[in-house]
Design an enzyme around this catalytic site. Structure first.
Site, PDB file in Angstrom:
ATOM      1  N   ASN A   7       0.857  -1.127  -0.132  1.00 21.50           N
ATOM      2  CA  ASN A   7       0.021  -0.144   0.088  1.00 21.50           C
ATOM      3  C   ASN A   7       0.965   1.073  -0.019  1.00 21.50           C
ATOM      4  O   ASN A   7       1.594   1.536   0.817  1.00 21.50           O
ATOM      5  CB  ASN A   7      -0.915  -0.085   1.242  1.00 21.50           C
ATOM      6  CG  ASN A   7      -1.920   1.106   1.286  1.00 21.50           C
ATOM      7  OD1 ASN A   7      -1.567   2.318   0.942  1.00 21.50           O
ATOM      8  ND2 ASN A   7      -3.222   0.746   1.740  1.00 21.50           N
ATOM      9  N   ARG A  18       4.097  18.492   1.424  1.00 22.13           N
ATOM     10  CA  ARG A  18       4.919  19.567   1.052  1.00 22.13           C
ATOM     11  C   ARG A  18       4.327  20.247  -0.402  1.00 22.13           C
ATOM     12  O   ARG A  18       4.803  21.250  -0.651  1.00 22.13           O
ATOM     13  CB  ARG A  18       6.302  18.910   0.877  1.00 22.13           C
ATOM     14  CG  ARG A  18       7.546  20.179   0.565  1.00 22.13           C
ATOM     15  CD  ARG A  18       7.453  21.124   1.971  1.00 22.13           C
ATOM     16  NE  ARG A  18       8.569  22.041   1.693  1.00 22.13           N
ATOM     17  CZ  ARG A  18       9.839  22.069   2.304  1.00 22.13           C
ATOM     18  NH1 ARG A  18      10.127  20.938   3.012  1.00 22.13           N
ATOM     19  NH2 ARG A  18      10.754  22.932   2.029  1.00 22.13           N
ATOM     20  N   HIS A  43      -5.593   3.363  -1.344  1.00 19.72           N
ATOM     21  CA  HIS A  43      -6.884   3.506  -0.873  1.00 19.72           C
ATOM     22  C   HIS A  43      -7.324   5.243  -1.155  1.00 19.72           C
ATOM     23  O   HIS A  43      -6.978   6.015  -0.456  1.00 19.72           O
ATOM     24  CB  HIS A  43      -7.158   3.478   0.489  1.00 19.72           C
ATOM     25  CG  HIS A  43      -8.159   3.489   1.325  1.00 19.72           C
ATOM     26  ND1 HIS A  43      -8.771   2.661   2.351  1.00 19.72           N
ATOM     27  CD2 HIS A  43      -9.353   4.057   0.839  1.00 19.72           C
ATOM     28  CE1 HIS A  43     -10.035   2.998   2.799  1.00 19.72           C
ATOM     29  NE2 HIS A  43     -10.392   4.046   1.994  1.00 19.72           N
ATOM     30  N   HIS A  50      -4.281  11.549   0.837  1.00 22.41           N
ATOM     31  CA  HIS A  50      -3.180  10.714   0.472  1.00 22.41           C
ATOM     32  C   HIS A  50      -3.108  10.631  -1.153  1.00 22.41           C
ATOM     33  O   HIS A  50      -2.615  11.433  -1.882  1.00 22.41           O
ATOM     34  CB  HIS A  50      -2.588   9.494   1.195  1.00 22.41           C
ATOM     35  CG  HIS A  50      -3.674   8.633   1.730  1.00 22.41           C
ATOM     36  ND1 HIS A  50      -4.587   8.299   0.803  1.00 22.41           N
ATOM     37  CD2 HIS A  50      -4.212   8.153   2.841  1.00 22.41           C
ATOM     38  CE1 HIS A  50      -5.429   7.284   1.412  1.00 22.41           C
ATOM     39  NE2 HIS A  50      -5.312   7.616   2.762  1.00 22.41           N
ATOM     40  N   GLU A  79      -8.861  -0.011  -2.858  1.00 17.97           N
ATOM     41  CA  GLU A  79      -9.538   0.082  -1.587  1.00 17.97           C
ATOM     42  C   GLU A  79     -10.512   1.291  -1.402  1.00 17.97           C
ATOM     43  O   GLU A  79     -10.113   2.453  -1.813  1.00 17.97           O
ATOM     44  CB  GLU A  79      -9.034  -0.103  -0.218  1.00 17.97           C
ATOM     45  CG  GLU A  79      -7.927  -1.233  -0.037  1.00 17.97           C
ATOM     46  CD  GLU A  79      -6.915  -1.185   1.170  1.00 17.97           C
ATOM     47  OE1 GLU A  79      -6.192  -2.527   1.329  1.00 17.97           O
ATOM     48  OE2 GLU A  79      -6.947  -0.254   1.765  1.00 17.97           O
ATOM     49  N   HIS A 202      -3.642  -5.093   7.590  1.00 20.73           N
ATOM     50  CA  HIS A 202      -3.739  -3.940   8.831  1.00 20.73           C
ATOM     51  C   HIS A 202      -2.749  -4.098   9.812  1.00 20.73           C
ATOM     52  O   HIS A 202      -2.798  -5.319  10.754  1.00 20.73           O
ATOM     53  CB  HIS A 202      -5.097  -3.997   9.524  1.00 20.73           C
ATOM     54  CG  HIS A 202      -5.319  -2.545   9.883  1.00 20.73           C
ATOM     55  ND1 HIS A 202      -5.779  -1.293   9.246  1.00 20.73           N
ATOM     56  CD2 HIS A 202      -4.909  -2.114  11.407  1.00 20.73           C
ATOM     57  CE1 HIS A 202      -5.779  -0.463  10.222  1.00 20.73           C
ATOM     58  NE2 HIS A 202      -5.526  -0.892  11.401  1.00 20.73           N
ATOM     59  N   GLY A 224       1.038  -1.445   4.331  1.00 18.04           N
ATOM     60  CA  GLY A 224       1.645  -0.141   4.091  1.00 18.04           C
ATOM     61  C   GLY A 224       2.160   0.700   5.048  1.00 18.04           C
ATOM     62  O   GLY A 224       3.422   0.542   5.024  1.00 18.04           O
ATOM     63  N   HIS A 225       1.566   0.894   6.312  1.00 13.25           N
ATOM     64  CA  HIS A 225       2.069   1.917   7.195  1.00 13.25           C
ATOM     65  C   HIS A 225       3.245   1.071   7.666  1.00 13.25           C
ATOM     66  O   HIS A 225       4.349   1.756   7.999  1.00 13.25           O
ATOM     67  CB  HIS A 225       1.027   1.987   8.274  1.00 13.25           C
ATOM     68  CG  HIS A 225       1.547   2.763   9.481  1.00 13.25           C
ATOM     69  ND1 HIS A 225       1.607   4.297   9.444  1.00 13.25           N
ATOM     70  CD2 HIS A 225       2.023   2.562  10.614  1.00 13.25           C
ATOM     71  CE1 HIS A 225       2.047   4.604  10.308  1.00 13.25           C
ATOM     72  NE2 HIS A 225       2.189   3.665  11.360  1.00 13.25           N
TER      73      HIS A 225
END
Length: 251
Positions: A7, A18, A43, A50, A79, A202, A224-225
């Site tokens: 992700n 920025r 997503h 994002h 997503e 997740h 992702g995170h």
């Protein structure tokens, strides 16, 4: 083999903080694929905090050319909530997979699965329209078996398990993670009996993935995170390779 779809929302979040095009979403997506990832996930939320609408189509074009040039099949997973907005975006972008996720206004990230006792009727309509366009559908779910018994009736191709509870338990200790993992095993075995495919996502990471990758029928993890956070320590390509190793895909 468990496929890793990365992700890239967090790359877009950093860029948007920025303005301009640094970091470059397409360039870093290429680095992710060159490191061995099997797919890219986005997503695109309504507020575009994002992934922006333009990103959806830039990535679609990039992945089409990448597949042609490399003679590979890199999957594109989008997503989003079941809504006219997201449906229109999916039907125009034509990803390989659309993952429907319940969205609560103001949430930081997805934090629960669908309740099919109240969501099933609406989901059926969206699932059918997306599938009619030749796109595979996955729906975001938790492990409650009574809820999962209603999955077959929706017509979805796959379920993506919300793995937050497992990951957070594993953060406390591997033993706590193992105790939570049992509920995912039972849920996965039930879905297999219904011939429903299984994805997961997740807060999965290189610590908790070796166990979770043993889940019966698991086809894909979308991460992702935590992967991006780890990439700040060791580099993006190295992080992807470490996660692939954790799934058992690379030795």
């Amino acid at each position: 083999m468990v496929h890793l779809s990365v992700n890239v929302n967090k790359i877009a979040t950093l860029r948007n903080s920025r303005g301009g095009n640094h970091p470059d979403l397409i360039y870093l997506s290429k680095l992710i694929l060159e490191a061995g990832a099997h797919g890219i996930t986005v997503h695109p939320r309504e507020d575009e905090r994002h992934i922006k609408k333009k990103d959806v189509f830039d990535l679609r074009e990039f992945l089409t050319l990448y597949n042609q040039n490399k003679k590979k099949k890199i999957e594109y997973n989008m997503e989003g909530e079941p809504s006219p907005r997201f449906l229109d975006l999916v039907l125009e972008a034509k990803p390989d997979q659309a993952t429907l996720v319940p969205v609560t206004p103001g949430e930081i990230t997805s934090d629960h699965g669908f309740d099919l006792k109240k969501d099933s009727s609406e989901l059926k309509t969206y699932i059918r329209k997306i599938q009619n366009a030749g796109i595979r559908v996955s729906i975001f779910m938790e492990t409650d078996l009574e809820n999962l018994k209603l999955v077959k009736d929706t017509g979805t191709d796959r379920v993506e398990f919300y793995t937050g509870p497992y990951a957070h338990a594993f953060d406390q200790s591997p033993e706590e993670g193992k105790s939570i993992f049992g509920s995912f095993q039972k849920a996965a075995e039930f879905l297999q009996s219904q011939k429903i495919g299984i994805n997961a996502g997740h807060d999965l990471d290189h610590f908790n993935l070796p166990l979770f990758s043993q889940l019966p029928g698991l086809e894909e993890v979308s991460i992702g995170h935590r992967l991006m956070s780890y990439a700040l320590e060791i580099g993006l390509g190295a992080a992807v390779k470490e996660y692939l190793k954790a799934t058992g895909t690379q030795r």
